[in-house]
Write a protein that holds these residues in place. Structure first.
Motif, PDB file in Angstrom:
ATOM      1  N   ALA A 114       0.832  -1.201   0.000  1.00  0.00           N
ATOM      2  CA  ALA A 114       0.000   0.000   0.000  1.00  0.00           C
ATOM      3  C   ALA A 114       0.868   1.254   0.000  1.00  0.00           C
ATOM      4  O   ALA A 114       0.588   2.222  -0.727  1.00  0.00           O
ATOM      5  N   ALA A 115       1.912   1.256   0.817  1.00  0.00           N
ATOM      6  CA  ALA A 115       2.793   2.422   0.890  1.00  0.00           C
ATOM      7  C   ALA A 115       3.554   2.626  -0.418  1.00  0.00           C
ATOM      8  O   ALA A 115       3.704   3.753  -0.893  1.00  0.00           O
ATOM      9  N   LYS A 116       4.015   1.533  -1.018  1.00  0.00           N
ATOM     10  CA  LYS A 116       4.754   1.666  -2.277  1.00  0.00           C
ATOM     11  C   LYS A 116       3.819   2.099  -3.405  1.00  0.00           C
ATOM     12  O   LYS A 116       4.221   2.865  -4.294  1.00  0.00           O
ATOM     13  N   LEU A 117       2.579   1.625  -3.379  1.00  0.00           N
ATOM     14  CA  LEU A 117       1.600   2.063  -4.365  1.00  0.00           C
ATOM     15  C   LEU A 117       1.359   3.564  -4.255  1.00  0.00           C
ATOM     16  O   LEU A 117       1.295   4.279  -5.269  1.00  0.00           O
ATOM     17  N   VAL A 143       8.560  -0.769   7.801  1.00  0.00           N
ATOM     18  CA  VAL A 143       7.926  -1.325   6.607  1.00  0.00           C
ATOM     19  C   VAL A 143       7.571  -0.196   5.645  1.00  0.00           C
ATOM     20  O   VAL A 143       7.784  -0.297   4.426  1.00  0.00           O
ATOM     21  N   VAL A 144       7.048   0.893   6.178  1.00  0.00           N
ATOM     22  CA  VAL A 144       6.715   2.047   5.353  1.00  0.00           C
ATOM     23  C   VAL A 144       7.985   2.707   4.827  1.00  0.00           C
ATOM     24  O   VAL A 144       8.061   3.107   3.663  1.00  0.00           O
ATOM     25  N   ALA A 145       8.995   2.802   5.682  1.00  0.00           N
ATOM     26  CA  ALA A 145      10.273   3.366   5.245  1.00  0.00           C
ATOM     27  C   ALA A 145      10.864   2.561   4.099  1.00  0.00           C
ATOM     28  O   ALA A 145      11.352   3.126   3.111  1.00  0.00           O
ATOM     29  N   SER A 146      10.812   1.244   4.214  1.00  0.00           N
ATOM     30  CA  SER A 146      11.363   0.385   3.160  1.00  0.00           C
ATOM     31  C   SER A 146      10.612   0.571   1.854  1.00  0.00           C
ATOM     32  O   SER A 146      11.215   0.594   0.772  1.00  0.00           O
ATOM     33  N   ALA A 147       9.287   0.714   1.940  1.00  0.00           N
ATOM     34  CA  ALA A 147       8.489   0.915   0.727  1.00  0.00           C
ATOM     35  C   ALA A 147       8.866   2.217   0.036  1.00  0.00           C
ATOM     36  O   ALA A 147       9.029   2.266  -1.184  1.00  0.00           O
ATOM     37  N   ALA A 148       9.003   3.297   0.817  1.00  0.00           N
ATOM     38  CA  ALA A 148       9.374   4.589   0.234  1.00  0.00           C
ATOM     39  C   ALA A 148      10.777   4.528  -0.354  1.00  0.00           C
ATOM     40  O   ALA A 148      11.021   5.016  -1.470  1.00  0.00           O
TER      41      ALA A 148
END
Length: 478
Positions: A114-117, A143-148
């Motif tokens: 979701a964050a990467k999207l 997890v959000v940091a990794s996606a960004a």
């Protein structure tokens, strides 16, 4: 621009880029160029001068293009992308009915996706920085940091520091896990120290979600770390009324009373402000994220952004996860001011195009605490920028480019997106990973997450509404 141009832009080593013009704070500079090295603008100036002083760099000529700062999204919720359309047609304060249950249904893979999207949509729309106000998903914020980071976007990453629920009352200062919240806040601020793309931030959902001690302490911690605290403030009537009942003060006044206002605070929305509260913002140097599309879609009012600009209040523009198009956001910022204030007062300018363009990049970077890192095409700052095709029917006949970018620009005109000097997007697709595959996987995970979540919508979908109306018409006809 063709494949060979892309290869030249994506190649390793320093770059000398020669577009038709470079957008500076003073306006577009025709015949200027930039050099980029180690992720930063090494030099910005007249093209002939830079070509003379950098003979070792083959110039990459970019005819028909404007080089401009990337947009800064001053307010986002990256892990809410699976439910963006669930907010359509819904009344205000939907977080309890939609966002809390949806984010609570995310596991690690779905939160990451979701964050990467959201990052993909943001970069497609010209955003090089997003400001995430913290996730309610039960996963490590990394997890959000990794996606960004994997997406290639710069991210101001919030850690939610709500702690009032741990106490019987929001003013109870003896809740046992209060120190744990502040300890986690300190660790979060240290965790990403030196990270090239992730910039830590603290967050409180709304003022009443944290105790007065925590509101004061997070302000202090953020100020000491050069970070920001993100808080939704004065967004809805219900929130203002709850604060008046509990504290005898409006939310922004309450934050001032506990010492939480200041340059480290990023107040999201701030749509319902009294003249006194505008003065508090100006006097304390507090920043605001003006989110015009969110106000139109699910708000009670439009922030008085033209008044903020006149008073010197710091503010940027935020999407609040509505839609990731920087040009449409800048246009909405101006249009909302025209409808809410300009038409009634005969103000035909409403801040003019340059106001909203500046707040979408340089002003936004300042508001989220990154004014000394990004937001401007200037020597020493991060090379976060766009190449915009201005040889189009919308922009080619230019008389006032800042106005035209605000009124007639759109993401289809963005040829390339650079973050930290690297080519991240080319004609709307990532250059270093598979965008269509991410979208496919996100669609699968989103359906499963929404099915698990106990989302409550007030209004049915458009198709269901039309079917209901038709059924009612048939019943009436009979």
């Amino acid at each position: 621009m063709n494949q060979s141009d892309r290869d030249s832009l994506a190649g390793p080593g320093p770059l000398l880029l020669v577009p038709d013009a470079v957008l500076l704070p003073e306006g577009p500079a025709d015949g200027w160029a930039v050099t980029i090295d180690n992720g930063r603008f090494e030099a910005v100036g007249p093209a002939d001068e830079l070509e003379r002083t950098h003979p070792q760099l083959p110039p990459v000529r970019l005819p028909g293009h404007l080089l401009m700062p990337g947009f800064v999204d001053a307010h986002h919720h990256l892990t809410q992308s699976f439910g963006s359309a669930l907010a359509f047609g819904e009344p205000s304060e939907i977080f309890r009915r939609v966002w809390v249950p949806l984010e609570g249904a995310l596991d690690e893979e779905s939160a990451y996706t979701a964050a990467k999207l959201a990052a993909l949509e943001a970069m497609r729309g010209g955003f090089t920085t997003v400001t995430d106000a913290g996730t309610r998903a039960g996963v490590d914020v990394d997890v959000v940091a990794s996606a960004a980071r994997d997406a290639g976007i710069r991210c101001v990453l919030g850690l939610v520091c709500n702690d009032a629920e741990a106490a019987d009352d929001a003013d109870d200062e003896d809740a046992t896990d209060r120190p744990a919240v502040l300890e986690q806040a300190e660790k979060h601020l240290a965790r990403y120290d030196g990270d090239p793309l992730i910039h830590p931030s603290l967050a409180v959902s709304i003022p009443e979600a944290a105790t007065e001690r925590t509101l004061h302490a997070t302000a202090r911690l953020a100020a000491e770390a050069g970070a920001v605290v993100q808080i939704h403030v004065n967004e809805h009537l219900a929130g203002v009324e709850r604060s008046l009942v509990r504290h005898g003060l409006r939310p922004l006044e309450h934050l001032h009373s506990v010492g939480a206002l200041g340059p480290q605070l990023l107040a999201a929305h701030a749509t319902m402000l009294t003249p006194r509260e505008l003065t508090l913002l100006a006097d304390t140097g507090t920043a605001v994220s003006y989110n015009p599309v969110a106000s139109a879609w699910k708000g009670n009012a439009v922030a008085p952004a033209t008044s903020m600009a006149e008073r010197g209040i710091r503010f940027g523009l935020g999407t609040d996860g509505t839609r990731g198009d920087g040009f449409r956001l800048a246009e909405a910022a101006e249009f909302a001011q025209r409808l809410a204030y300009g038409l009634a007062t005969g103000d035909s300018s409403c801040g003019a195009g340059w106001t909203w363009l500046e707040r979408a990049n340089r002003g936004g970077a300042d508001a989220v605490g990154l004014g000394d890192r990004t937001g401007t095409v200037a020597q020493g700052l991060a090379a976060d920028f766009l190449l915009v095709d201005v040889d189009t029917p919308e922009l080619a006949l230019s008389w006032d480019l800042p106005w035209e970018l605000v009124r007639r620009g759109n993401r289809d005109q963005i040829t390339a997106v650079f973050v930290a000097g690297r080519l991240r997007m080319w004609h709307g697709q990532p250059t270093e990973w598979d965008g269509p595959e991410l979208v496919r996987r996100a669609a699968e995970l989103a359906r499963a997450a929404v099915a698990r979540a106990n989302v409550t919508r007030v209004h049915p979908t458009s198709a269901a509404s039309r079917a209901l109306i038709r059924a009612q018409d048939r019943s009436t006809a009979q």
